[in-house]
Write a protein that holds these residues in place. Structure first.
Motif, mmCIF file in Angstrom:
data_model
loop_
_atom_site.group_PDB
_atom_site.id
_atom_site.type_symbol
_atom_site.label_atom_id
_atom_site.label_comp_id
_atom_site.label_asym_id
_atom_site.label_seq_id
_atom_site.Cartn_x
_atom_site.Cartn_y
_atom_site.Cartn_z
ATOM 1 N N GLN A 270 14.498 13.035 8.957
ATOM 2 C CA GLN A 270 15.230 11.873 9.459
ATOM 3 C C GLN A 270 15.146 10.708 8.469
ATOM 4 O OE1 GLN A 270 13.684 10.148 13.073
ATOM 5 N NE2 GLN A 270 15.672 9.287 13.613
ATOM 6 N N HIS B 27 17.593 11.436 5.672
ATOM 7 C CA HIS B 27 18.852 11.997 6.162
ATOM 8 C C HIS B 27 20.065 11.577 5.316
ATOM 9 C CE1 HIS B 27 21.443 13.978 8.996
ATOM 10 N NE2 HIS B 27 22.139 12.872 9.171
ATOM 11 N N ASP B 28 20.073 10.371 4.787
ATOM 12 C CA ASP B 28 21.219 9.898 4.011
ATOM 13 C C ASP B 28 21.297 10.508 2.614
ATOM 14 O OD1 ASP B 28 22.010 8.299 6.111
ATOM 15 O OD2 ASP B 28 20.979 6.523 5.354
ATOM 16 N N ARG C 79 19.779 16.940 2.530
ATOM 17 C CA ARG C 79 20.102 17.866 3.614
ATOM 18 C C ARG C 79 18.892 18.788 3.788
ATOM 19 N NH1 ARG C 79 25.266 20.453 1.948
ATOM 20 N NH2 ARG C 79 23.844 21.040 0.321
ATOM 21 N N SER D 103 17.145 22.046 5.893
ATOM 22 C CA SER D 103 17.371 23.217 6.740
ATOM 23 C C SER D 103 16.065 23.977 6.891
ATOM 24 C CB SER D 103 18.405 24.151 6.108
ATOM 25 O OG SER D 103 19.628 23.483 5.921
ATOM 26 N N THR E 121 15.517 22.538 19.016
ATOM 27 C CA THR E 121 16.653 22.343 19.921
ATOM 28 C C THR E 121 16.258 21.520 21.146
ATOM 29 O OG1 THR E 121 17.614 24.432 19.184
ATOM 30 C CG2 THR E 121 18.418 23.540 21.264
ATOM 31 N N GLY F 287 15.782 17.848 20.594
ATOM 32 C CA GLY F 287 16.944 17.125 20.086
ATOM 33 C C GLY F 287 16.862 16.808 18.604
ATOM 34 N N THR G 270 18.075 18.715 16.112
ATOM 35 C CA THR G 270 19.093 19.410 15.311
ATOM 36 C C THR G 270 19.947 18.496 14.426
ATOM 37 O OG1 THR G 270 20.552 19.467 17.238
ATOM 38 C CG2 THR G 270 19.221 21.441 16.803
ATOM 39 N N PRO G 271 20.105 17.199 14.719
ATOM 40 C CA PRO G 271 20.843 16.370 13.754
ATOM 41 C C PRO G 271 20.136 16.267 12.398
ATOM 42 C CG PRO G 271 20.783 15.281 15.884
ATOM 43 C CD PRO G 271 19.850 16.472 15.967
ATOM 44 N N TRP G 272 18.830 16.499 12.359
ATOM 45 C CA TRP G 272 18.071 16.377 11.116
ATOM 46 C C TRP G 272 17.604 17.714 10.571
ATOM 47 C CZ3 TRP G 272 17.070 13.444 15.496
ATOM 48 C CH2 TRP G 272 17.637 12.168 15.454
ATOM 49 N N THR H 139 18.618 21.786 10.624
ATOM 50 C CA THR H 139 19.435 22.912 11.058
ATOM 51 C C THR H 139 18.616 24.180 10.855
ATOM 52 O OG1 THR H 139 20.447 23.115 8.869
ATOM 53 C CG2 THR H 139 21.621 21.783 10.504
#
Length: 162
Positions: A94, A97-98, A101, A103, A117, A120, A122-124, A126
């Motif tokens: 997080q 994040h900018d 990427r 994973s 999951t 919460g 998953t935005p940061w 995958t």
């Protein structure tokens, strides 16, 4: 996958200063750097006893991945991973994040992807089941450095290029 030796470097992350000898034996990590991706291969148990090493490994991996723009954390060799260690990974993802990427690769569905999951995250982070899904098969052109304008250039309305 591009395995050209000029594009791939892999090395084991050594024990950190002041770390008990058995900690690096309980959590091992290899880092593979490519032009477009940095892959962190982790093995062992990430628990309360090894959390300090885990955090240092993550900090090193995130620092090195800043050049490639992508960090893949491969967890197939991990036999136990505490919720706290997943949150540590997500917090770092997080924070970057900018610019980065991030994973996670875990071959079989596991507690790791369920925690990511359910919490919460998953935005940061995958989650993928195959490393080939997240590593580009071709070498992308280098990412340009973002241009930083000085206040003087903005005020004048005539930015200079570096």
């Amino acid at each position: 996958m591009n395995t050209n030796p000029s594009h791939v470097r892999r090395y084991e992350l050594p024990a950190f200063d002041g770390e008990p000898p058995d900690v690096s034996a309980r959590v091992g990590a290899d880092l593979e750097t490519r032009s477009t991706t940095t892959v962190l291969y982790v093995r062992g148990d990430i628990d309360a006893y090894t959390i300090t090493r885990w955090r240092r490994v993550l900090d090193d991996a995130f620092r090195r991945a800043s050049e490639s723009g992508q960090l893949v954390v491969e967890l197939n060799g991990v036999t136990f991973m505490s919720c706290r260690s997943i949150l540590d990974l997500a917090c770092r993802a997080q924070q970057h994040h900018d610019t980065l990427r991030v994973s996670v690769v875990k071959a079989a569905p596991s507690v790791v992807d369920r925690v990511i999951t359910a919490a919460g995250l998953t935005p940061w982070l995958t989650v993928h089941t195959d490393l080939a899904d997240v590593i580009p098969t071709t070498t992308d052109p280098p990412r340009p450095n973002p241009r930083v304008w000085t206040h003087h250039e903005i005020d004048r309305g005539t930015p200079t290029h570096q």
